[in-house]
Scaffold this active site. Structure first.
Site, short mmCIF file in Angstrom:
data_model
loop_
_atom_site.label_atom_id
_atom_site.label_comp_id
_atom_site.label_asym_id
_atom_site.label_seq_id
_atom_site.Cartn_x
_atom_site.Cartn_y
_atom_site.Cartn_z
N LYS A 63 -68.18 57.02 31.27
CA LYS A 63 -66.87 56.66 30.71
C LYS A 63 -66.04 57.91 30.44
CE LYS A 63 -63.46 54.30 29.09
NZ LYS A 63 -63.48 53.42 27.93
N LYS A 122 -58.73 61.28 21.69
CA LYS A 122 -60.11 61.29 21.21
C LYS A 122 -61.09 61.36 22.37
CE LYS A 122 -62.08 57.52 20.76
NZ LYS A 122 -62.95 56.63 21.59
#
Length: 287
Positions: free
Chosen positions: A166, A234
């Protein structure tokens, strides 16, 4: 009927939980916002007043939370999932977090890390791409649940591997958005019909999902969040930390991470990540 406790009913989690209901699962959801719980109830699910209520009778618990500290608190906290779920309950974490946190959870519970890609539209359509890390037998148990929310479900390795894949996904997406943004501003500066340009670019080697799904809204300067800048910021932090740990150099990734950080620092963290276009406009003196 498999009972699912679903924690986190936001932009992604809400439609995912609704799709699990449509697939015939008995879904009980919890979110800090009661409005989002009400939406799940309207879709045929059940609402819970706490994490404990959501997971107590569940066979499977799915979490979809913003960041690593949120997952640690909800899963490992003294009033969290592991404190209230039945022994042997399968935990499927679809959040995007640090790989080391996923490995820590897997060392304490029967768990797979299963971050998703495809954005809000993919969550609504049930067409997400899901990269799964964990033991093979746990992946097999999680697969029917994941196939109700995604069209591509792939076991990519041991615990933490899903999060690593991811991270690579988020690197590619951020870089592609930035290049699409630059291309659109470039085209506009030459008074080219951007709609026609997007059509022909999409049909060639430059074709990509960002052109297909985001370019039109970017041209209109509409940045209603499908995936917020602050979350992608983030995620790029996770990428940079994991790259440093592995001794890998990501020069273009570092640049786009700085651009995303700048966008957030200017107060645009709540906008869609397509708002990277705002920075290109600004740097070009066109805003």
């Amino acid at each position: 009927m498999t009972k699912i406790g679903f924690i986190g009913l936001g932009i992604m989690g809400g439609p995912m939980a609704a799709n699990l209901v449509k697939a015939g699962f008995d879904v009980t959801g919890y979110n800090r916002s009661s409005v989002k719980i009400a939406r799940l109830v309207e879709a045929g699910g059940r609402g819970a007043d706490s994490v404990a209520d959501a997971v107590r009778d569940a066979d499977v618990v799915v979490t979809m939370l913003p960041d690593s500290p949120d997952v640690e608190a909800v899963v490992l906290g003294e009033d969290g999932v592991l404190a209230h779920a039945k022994p042997g309950t399968l935990l499927i974490d679809c959040s995007t977090i640090r790989p080391d946190v996923s490995r820590q959870i897997a060392s304490r519970a029967r768990a797979v890390d299963a971050p998703v890609s495809g954005g809000e539209q993919g969550a609504i359509e049930g067409s997400l791409s899901i990269m799964v890390g964990g033991a093979a037998e746990d992946f097999a148990a999680a697969r029917p649940v994941l196939e109700a929310v995604g069209s591509t479900v792939v076991h990519v390795g041991a615990a933490g591997a899903g999060q690593t894949v991811k991270a690579a996904n988020q690197l590619i997406v951020a870089g592609t958005i930035e290049l699409v943004a630059e291309s659109l501003v470039f085209l506009e500066a030459h008074d080219v019909d951007t709609g026609a340009a997007i059509e022909v670019l999409s049909g060639g080697l430059a074709g990509n999902r960002i052109l297909d799904r985001k370019a039109a809204a970017m041209v209109r300067r509409e940045f209603t969040p499908g995936f917020r800048v602050e979350l992608h910021h983030k995620d790029l932090g996770i990428v940079q930390a994991a790259a440093r740990e592995a001794g890998v150099v990501l020069p273009l990734g570092a640049v786009v991470a700085q651009l995303m950080a700048s966008l957030k620092a200017q107060g645009h963290g709540g906008l869609d990540h397509g708002a990277l276009l705002k920075l290109v406009d600004q740097l070009s003196g066109r805003e």
